[in-house]
Enzyme design. Structure first.
Site, PDB file in Angstrom:
ATOM      1  N   ASP A  46      38.046   2.001  13.937  1.00  0.00           N
ATOM      2  CA  ASP A  46      39.387   1.742  14.474  1.00  0.00           C
ATOM      3  C   ASP A  46      40.025   3.043  14.979  1.00  0.00           C
ATOM      4  O   ASP A  46      41.130   3.027  15.523  1.00  0.00           O
ATOM      5  CB  ASP A  46      40.279   1.020  13.460  1.00  0.00           C
ATOM      6  CG  ASP A  46      40.461   1.793  12.177  1.00  0.00           C
ATOM      7  OD1 ASP A  46      39.884   2.890  12.027  1.00  0.00           O
ATOM      8  OD2 ASP A  46      41.188   1.278  11.288  1.00  0.00           O
ATOM      9  N   ASP A  85      34.725  -1.647  11.933  1.00  0.00           N
ATOM     10  CA  ASP A  85      35.888  -1.577  11.039  1.00  0.00           C
ATOM     11  C   ASP A  85      36.690  -2.873  11.041  1.00  0.00           C
ATOM     12  O   ASP A  85      36.967  -3.435  12.111  1.00  0.00           O
ATOM     13  CB  ASP A  85      36.843  -0.473  11.537  1.00  0.00           C
ATOM     14  CG  ASP A  85      36.599   0.860  10.858  1.00  0.00           C
ATOM     15  OD1 ASP A  85      35.906   0.902   9.823  1.00  0.00           O
ATOM     16  OD2 ASP A  85      37.115   1.872  11.370  1.00  0.00           O
ATOM     17  N   GLU A 116      38.994  -0.167   4.316  1.00  0.00           N
ATOM     18  CA  GLU A 116      39.613   0.936   3.575  1.00  0.00           C
ATOM     19  C   GLU A 116      40.206   0.450   2.254  1.00  0.00           C
ATOM     20  O   GLU A 116      40.772  -0.650   2.205  1.00  0.00           O
ATOM     21  CB  GLU A 116      40.723   1.572   4.434  1.00  0.00           C
ATOM     22  CG  GLU A 116      40.185   2.226   5.693  1.00  0.00           C
ATOM     23  CD  GLU A 116      41.272   2.895   6.529  1.00  0.00           C
ATOM     24  OE1 GLU A 116      42.448   2.953   6.094  1.00  0.00           O
ATOM     25  OE2 GLU A 116      40.944   3.369   7.632  1.00  0.00           O
ATOM     26  N   GLU A 183      36.660  10.361   2.930  1.00  0.00           N
ATOM     27  CA  GLU A 183      37.339  11.122   3.993  1.00  0.00           C
ATOM     28  C   GLU A 183      38.332  12.114   3.390  1.00  0.00           C
ATOM     29  O   GLU A 183      39.191  11.740   2.571  1.00  0.00           O
ATOM     30  CB  GLU A 183      38.066  10.160   4.962  1.00  0.00           C
ATOM     31  CG  GLU A 183      38.794  10.923   6.065  1.00  0.00           C
ATOM     32  CD  GLU A 183      39.188  10.076   7.268  1.00  0.00           C
ATOM     33  OE1 GLU A 183      38.815   8.899   7.339  1.00  0.00           O
ATOM     34  OE2 GLU A 183      39.891  10.628   8.147  1.00  0.00           O
TER      35      GLU A 183
HETATM   36  O1  KIV Z   1      37.537   4.761  12.510  1.00  0.00           O
HETATM   37  C1  KIV Z   1      36.820   5.735  12.274  1.00  0.00           C
HETATM   38  O2  KIV Z   1      36.311   6.417  13.173  1.00  0.00           O
HETATM   39  C2  KIV Z   1      36.577   6.069  10.886  1.00  0.00           C
HETATM   40  C3  KIV Z   1      35.963   7.404  10.597  1.00  0.00           C
HETATM   41  C4  KIV Z   1      37.010   8.431  10.653  1.00  0.00           C
HETATM   42  C5  KIV Z   1      35.214   7.395   9.313  1.00  0.00           C
HETATM   43  O3  KIV Z   1      36.906   5.340  10.026  1.00  0.00           O
END
Ligand code: KIV
Length: 265
Positions: A46, A85, A116, A183
Site C-alpha cells: 500500500d 497488502d 499490519e 519495520e
Molecule cells: O507497503 C509497503 O511497501 C510495505 C513495506 C514498507 C514493507 O508495507
C-alpha cells in the site's frame, strides 16, 4: 521444473540460512525486471498510495487499488511470490478480512496477503490461515496507523513495547502467519524476534539480522521524494535499473545490505 517461490520456500530459506529478498513493484514492466533479477517476493504494497498516487500516507489506498496493481504484476512473475497488502480499514474483523483477502487472491492473483498489527489481529490471522490464505504479518512501525503513532518513528526502543512486540510475533506465528515484516525496529530486538521465530522475519529498517529484507522500489532506485534512512539508492556507479536491482539482490544475499547506516540501535 518451476523455481517459483512459495511460502514453503521462504520457510526453507530461513532454515538453510539463505537470505530472502523482497522488493515492491506495482506495474507490469517493473514486475518483469524485478522477477528476472531473482527477487523472491514482490510486494504490491500500500506504499503505492505514496509512491504512485502521491498521497502523504498509505491511508487513502483501497482494496480496488491493490487489486488493480496486483493484477498487473502477477502475470510477469516466473519466480517471485506475489504478496499484496490489505489496506487501511479493510480488515477490521475476520470476516471483512477474509472477504477482502479472497478478492486480492481471486481478482488480483496475489499469492500471500500482508496485514499490519499484532495482538489485535490474532483472530483475523487465525481465520484467514485456517481457510487457506497465506498471511504475512507486519509489526513495528505500521504505516497505516501513522496518525495514531504520531509519525514515522522507530518502534520498540522502550522495554514495554519491545516485550509486547516479541510476544505479538510469537502469537502471530501460533495463529498461523507464514512470515512477519519488522519495520523500523532496533537491531537487537529484531535479532531476538528472528531467533525466537520459526517463520521468517523480513526487515525494513530492522538490520541484517532478519531472515530477509524488503525495500520500496522507488527508494531503491533513488526517485522517492524523501528517501527514508533505512533505504539505499542502488542506481549508482553507472548501473541501469536491472543492474541496480541485481546489486540489491546480491547485497541482501551476501549480507552487505543493510549496513549499520540503515539501521536503528
Ligand atoms: O507497503 C509497503 O511497501 C510495505 C513495506 C514498507 C514493507 O508495507
Amino acid at each position: 521444473m518451476s523455481n517459483k517461490v512459495t511460502v514453503k520456500t521462504i520457510r526453507e530459506m530461513k532454515e538453510d540460512g539463505k537470505k530472502i529478498v523482497a522488493l515492491t513493484a506495482y506495474d507490469s514492466s517493473f514486475a518483469r525486471v524485478v522477477d528476472e533479477q531473482g527477487v523472491d517476493i514482490i510486494l504490491v504494497g500500500d506504499s503505492l498510495g505514496m509512491v504512485i498516487q502521491g498521497h502523504e500516507s498509505t491511508v487513502p489506498v483501497s482494496v480496488d487499488d491493490i487489486i488493480y496493481h496486483s493484477k498487473a504484476v502477477e502475470p510477469q512473475t516466473k519466480h517471485s511470490l506475489v504478496m499484496a497488502d490489505l489496506p487501511f480499514m479493510s480488515y477490521t474483523n475476520p470476516n471483512q478480512a477474509i472477504t477482502n483477502a479472497a478478492r486480492l487472491m481471486q481478482e488480483g492473483h496475489a499469492h500471500i496477503i500482508k496485514l499490519e498489527g499484532g495482538e489485535a489481529q490474532l483472530d483475523t490471522v487465525r481465520h484467514m490461515t485456517r481457510h487457506g490464505v497465506p498471511v504475512c504479518a507486519h509489526i513495528g512501525l505500521t504505516p497505516q496507523t501513522v496518525h495514531k503513532l504520531g509519525g514515522y518513528k522507530v518502534q520498540g526502543r522502550d522495554n514495554k513495547v519491545a516485550k509486547q512486540m516479541l510476544s505479538d510475533a510469537l502469537a502471530l506465528q501460533d495463529a498461523g502467519a507464514d512470515a512477519v515484516v519488522l519495520e523500523c525496529v532496533p537491531v537487537d530486538l529484531a535479532e531476538k524476534i528472528t531467533k525466537k521465530l520459526e517463520i521468517p522475519t523480513i526487515g525494513i529498517g530492522a538490520g541484517r539480522v532478519c531472515d530477509g529484507q524488503v525495500l520500496v522500489l522507488q527508494d531503491m532506485i533513488g526517485i522517492s521524494d524523501l528517501a527514508p534512512k533505512f533505504s539505499l539508492n542502488f542506481l549508482v556507479d553507472g548501473r541501469n535499473i536491472p543492474e541496480a536491482i541485481k546489486a540489491y539482490v546480491d547485497a541482501v544475499r551476501d549480507g552487505t545490505f543493510p549496513t549499520d547506516q540503515q539501521c536503528f540501535f
